[in-house]
Design a protein around this motif. Sequence first.
Motif, PDB file in Angstrom:
ATOM      1  N   ARG A   1       0.638  -1.258   0.034  1.00 33.92           N
ATOM      2  CA  ARG A   1      -0.124  -0.008  -0.067  1.00 33.92           C
ATOM      3  C   ARG A   1       0.953   1.322   0.003  1.00 33.92           C
ATOM      4  N   PHE A   2       2.110   1.285  -0.470  1.00 33.44           N
ATOM      5  CA  PHE A   2       2.890   2.419  -0.626  1.00 33.44           C
ATOM      6  C   PHE A   2       2.621   3.428  -1.599  1.00 33.44           C
ATOM      7  N   ARG A   3       1.664   3.050  -2.718  1.00 33.85           N
ATOM      8  CA  ARG A   3       1.464   3.651  -3.812  1.00 33.85           C
ATOM      9  C   ARG A   3      -0.076   3.830  -4.014  1.00 33.85           C
ATOM     10  N   GLY A   4      -0.721   3.692  -3.007  1.00 31.63           N
ATOM     11  CA  GLY A   4      -2.122   4.134  -2.961  1.00 31.63           C
ATOM     12  C   GLY A   4      -2.963   3.149  -3.935  1.00 31.63           C
ATOM     13  N   GLU A   5      -3.706   3.887  -4.956  1.00 23.36           N
ATOM     14  CA  GLU A   5      -4.680   3.302  -5.833  1.00 23.36           C
ATOM     15  C   GLU A   5      -3.650   2.342  -7.040  1.00 23.36           C
ATOM     16  N   ALA A   6      -2.485   2.847  -7.013  1.00 22.72           N
ATOM     17  CA  ALA A   6      -1.657   2.165  -7.877  1.00 22.72           C
ATOM     18  C   ALA A   6      -1.380   0.598  -7.196  1.00 22.72           C
ATOM     19  N   SER A   7      -1.152   0.694  -6.030  1.00 21.09           N
ATOM     20  CA  SER A   7      -0.895  -0.645  -5.348  1.00 21.09           C
ATOM     21  C   SER A   7      -2.107  -1.638  -5.166  1.00 21.09           C
ATOM     22  N   ASP A   8      -3.339  -0.828  -5.019  1.00 19.63           N
ATOM     23  CA  ASP A   8      -4.431  -1.764  -5.317  1.00 19.63           C
ATOM     24  C   ASP A   8      -4.555  -2.303  -6.659  1.00 19.63           C
ATOM     25  N   GLY A   9      -4.231  -1.395  -7.744  1.00 24.05           N
ATOM     26  CA  GLY A   9      -4.520  -1.953  -8.992  1.00 24.05           C
ATOM     27  C   GLY A   9      -3.439  -3.161  -9.258  1.00 24.05           C
ATOM     28  N   ASP A  10      -2.243  -3.042  -8.449  1.00 25.41           N
ATOM     29  CA  ASP A  10      -1.296  -4.450  -8.748  1.00 25.41           C
ATOM     30  C   ASP A  10      -2.037  -5.585  -8.237  1.00 25.41           C
ATOM     31  N   ALA A  11      -2.662  -5.282  -6.836  1.00 29.60           N
ATOM     32  CA  ALA A  11      -3.356  -6.548  -6.390  1.00 29.60           C
ATOM     33  C   ALA A  11      -4.414  -6.928  -7.200  1.00 29.60           C
TER      34      ALA A  11
ATOM     35  N   GLU B   1      -2.458 -10.102   0.916  1.00 29.67           N
ATOM     36  CA  GLU B   1      -2.586  -9.361   2.249  1.00 29.67           C
ATOM     37  C   GLU B   1      -1.933  -7.938   2.175  1.00 29.67           C
ATOM     38  N   CYS B   2      -2.528  -7.151   2.771  1.00 32.21           N
ATOM     39  CA  CYS B   2      -2.284  -5.658   3.035  1.00 32.21           C
ATOM     40  C   CYS B   2      -1.206  -5.380   3.957  1.00 32.21           C
ATOM     41  N   GLY B   3      -0.305  -4.619   3.937  1.00 29.89           N
ATOM     42  CA  GLY B   3       0.489  -4.303   5.007  1.00 29.89           C
ATOM     43  C   GLY B   3       0.250  -3.042   5.321  1.00 29.89           C
ATOM     44  N   ASP B   4       1.175  -2.357   6.258  1.00 26.79           N
ATOM     45  CA  ASP B   4       0.944  -1.036   6.878  1.00 26.79           C
ATOM     46  C   ASP B   4       1.785   0.186   6.032  1.00 26.79           C
ATOM     47  N   ALA B   5       1.031   1.102   5.521  1.00 21.81           N
ATOM     48  CA  ALA B   5       1.508   1.632   4.428  1.00 21.81           C
ATOM     49  C   ALA B   5       2.568   2.754   5.082  1.00 21.81           C
ATOM     50  N   ALA B   6       2.548   2.834   6.327  1.00 27.30           N
ATOM     51  CA  ALA B   6       3.167   3.802   7.168  1.00 27.30           C
ATOM     52  C   ALA B   6       4.860   3.099   7.174  1.00 27.30           C
ATOM     53  N   ALA B   7       4.803   1.907   7.156  1.00 31.74           N
ATOM     54  CA  ALA B   7       6.099   1.274   7.405  1.00 31.74           C
ATOM     55  C   ALA B   7       6.796   1.315   6.123  1.00 31.74           C
ATOM     56  N   ARG B   8       7.440   2.295   5.745  1.00 35.28           N
ATOM     57  CA  ARG B   8       8.046   2.333   4.400  1.00 35.28           C
ATOM     58  C   ARG B   8       9.593   1.993   4.105  1.00 35.28           C
TER      59      ARG B   8
END
Length: 361
Positions: free
Chosen positions: A70-80, A97-104
């Motif tokens: 979830r580092f790239r918002g909608e783009a990450s969701d598009g990958d999934a 599975e989704c991770g914590d976008a804050a842990a970059r």
Amino acid sequence: MTNPSPWQEFCDAIESAWPVSRYRDVGVVVGCSGGADSVALLRCLAEATRPRAGTTPPSGFIVVAHFNHRFRGEASDGDADFVRRLADQFGLAVEIECGDAAARDEESARNHRRAFFRNLLGRYGARYLALGHSRDDNVETVLYRMMRGTGPLGMAGVAPFRPFSEHPSDSDFVIARPMLSLGRDQIRGALRSIDAAWREDASNQSNTYRRNWIRNELLPAMETQFPHAVTAIARAVEGQRQWKDALQSVIDRWIEDQQVREAPLTLRRLDRIGGGGMPGRDWEQDSGAASPAEQAVAIEALRRCWHRAGWPLRDMGQHHWTRVVEMLYGGGPDALTLPGAVDVRRDQEAVVFVRRDPVFP
């Protein structure tokens, strides 16, 4: 006789590195980011294990695994979403599975993804975790290690097959990287030849991460003077890997002889042992230092101990390993703290390693 297509050449290379007979009747978890490399690997394995008329159907299975950081918002969701549709296309189970976008940071991302894969291997009872690392990835890894400081075995790159971890509970799980002989351009060309889509991660163009800088800046600069630099480095890496394989028995013997206990990790002081822990050495008690060969073996044995313990390796540079070896041979300080909050203490007979619990703010 017609020449094989780029896609067939790609699949033949996978078959040569990892024959389908080795995985068709067991479980395989395929890590798929949606990028070209992992998509090509997934497609090839899915095709190779597809039931064919007149043959016994394979008894194994493939699970598609995607970790959405979830580092790239909608783009990450598009990958999934892309990976989910690809798995559905081949009729394969998919786990996302989704991770914590804050842990970059890179280490947290890697640890979260690794824990996700480990959970799937155990839950499905799979044998292999298949990852789409290419020849270019391996070269970048070696350059990264060299600039941070590494020993001879670190220059062997990543292995095509290795245990998931040294922990006894993971002894049945194997990481497979069957694409290490294949270049990134060759992989993309194979996908284009069958009109297969993949996702491009725009963050790969950012040089925030050092690995990206190596890929985007360093290697292209090298290739302006040495056009075949990646291929040449890859050949050197393969030679180092062969040397590494030959050294494994020596490292096994070193650990067997010097390790007093695994938890807490306790190693004998080598200045208290005839031969300095190495068979055949004409040991002089007053030498107080490791020979280059002894140091190389000791450092690689320490790396394996770190790996078994699950301690972080990323921030351990060559100078850290050298200081530990110095302590083992009776030199340097009697105590120090290493990256990852690993405390090292030396007494009269042994050197003890204890990792402190991380302190969170």
